[in-house]
Scaffold this motif. Structure first.
Motif, mmCIF file in Angstrom:
data_model
loop_
_atom_site.group_PDB
_atom_site.id
_atom_site.type_symbol
_atom_site.label_atom_id
_atom_site.label_comp_id
_atom_site.label_asym_id
_atom_site.label_seq_id
_atom_site.Cartn_x
_atom_site.Cartn_y
_atom_site.Cartn_z
ATOM 1 N N PRO A 76 0.811 -1.223 0.000
ATOM 2 C CA PRO A 76 0.000 0.000 0.000
ATOM 3 C C PRO A 76 0.840 1.268 0.000
ATOM 4 O O PRO A 76 0.494 2.252 -0.681
ATOM 5 N N LEU A 132 -2.083 1.811 -2.519
ATOM 6 C CA LEU A 132 -3.283 1.000 -2.347
ATOM 7 C C LEU A 132 -3.827 1.137 -0.937
ATOM 8 O O LEU A 132 -3.099 1.514 -0.005
ATOM 9 N N ASP A 133 -5.108 0.812 -0.793
ATOM 10 C CA ASP A 133 -5.719 0.772 0.532
ATOM 11 C C ASP A 133 -5.329 -0.544 1.190
ATOM 12 O O ASP A 133 -5.566 -1.619 0.626
ATOM 13 N N ILE A 134 -4.737 -0.475 2.374
ATOM 14 C CA ILE A 134 -4.269 -1.690 3.025
ATOM 15 C C ILE A 134 -5.422 -2.648 3.322
ATOM 16 O O ILE A 134 -5.233 -3.866 3.393
ATOM 17 N N GLY A 147 -8.011 -2.917 1.324
ATOM 18 C CA GLY A 147 -8.707 -3.141 0.064
ATOM 19 C C GLY A 147 -8.387 -4.489 -0.565
ATOM 20 O O GLY A 147 -7.317 -5.070 -0.333
ATOM 21 N N ASN A 204 -5.107 -4.817 -2.625
ATOM 22 C CA ASN A 204 -3.841 -5.056 -1.921
ATOM 23 C C ASN A 204 -3.510 -6.550 -1.895
ATOM 24 O O ASN A 204 -2.403 -6.965 -2.247
#
Length: 226
Positions: free
Chosen positions: A70, A75-77, A79, A82
């Motif tokens: 991320p 990226l969204d951890i 999400g 990921n």
């Protein structure tokens, strides 16, 4: 088993998420590894570098990759992207070493015959070498699929793990039945996907059962160069 039966609808929902998280990286890994492995196969130094890089990538602990990616890629951890990205790295690392080995297993006389008939490198790879390399490729795709199904559960530690959520929740609640239900569901899922890929491999490579050469490759050779 009682917990699994009583909560079957939720287990099915988690199984669907788990399957998506495991199979998307496999698909992306194939899309990257097939052309890359084919391209480096005949260049020894590039092939060695690829094998070393893939080996290094595969040794990175999955949890470390889930936490690091991320920051590197924005990226969204928590999400799905990921986990999918991290597992795509592992899938590619495993498959990119297999593609050249699978192509090496294609009988040399068939390759020479297609070359003598004027096949271009791209046409020979698509119509002769890749079809005949399918048995080795599919065997390794089965390994990667089962590996991904196992590794997805680690994603539960960062909040995205499909059936792995049963492990974290069971541990937090000190409820072993929920953990056992997660283990059973993941094992059943891995066996089902492995069996499906095995059957797909049998259907795609009928010459393996008959002992005859690939009909597709034979037809391609009989048609000659375009």
């Amino acid at each position: 088993m009682h917990w699994l039966v009583d909560n079957f609808p939720r287990v099915l929902d988690l199984t669907r998420d788990h399957l998506q998280l495991a199979l998307l990286p496999l698909l992306f890994g194939l899309v990257i590894a097939l052309p890359l492995g084919t391209a480096v196969r005949r260049t020894p130094w590039l092939r060695r570098i690829t094998v070393v890089a893939a080996g290094i990538a595969f040794t990175i602990p999955s949890l470390a990759l889930f936490v690091t990616l991320p920051g590197l890629l924005g990226l969204d951890i928590l999400g799905t992207a990921n986990v999918v990205t991290a597992l795509t790295v592992y899938s590619t690392a495993l498959l990119v070493r297999v593609v050249p080995e699978a192509l090496d297993a294609v009988p040399r006389n068939v390759v020479d015959a297609s070359t003598a008939m004027g096949f271009t490198t791209a046409r020979r790879a698509l119509t002769v070498e890749l079809p005949l390399a399918l048995p080795v490729l599919i065997a390794n795709v089965r390994v990667v699929a089962v590996t991904n199904i196992s590794m997805v559960s680690v994603g539960a530690l960062v909040g995205v793990g499909g059936l792995g959520e049963l492990f974290t929740e069971g541990y937090q609640r000190d409820y072993p039945d929920q953990i056992v239900a997660g283990i059973i569901a993941i094992v059943v899922l891995a066996l089902a996907i492995d069996g499906a890929l095995y059957l797909a491999g049998r259907l795609l490579t009928p010459w393996e059962r008959s002992g005859r050469p690939s009909r597709r490759a034979t037809l391609a050779l009989s048609e000659g160069p375009a």
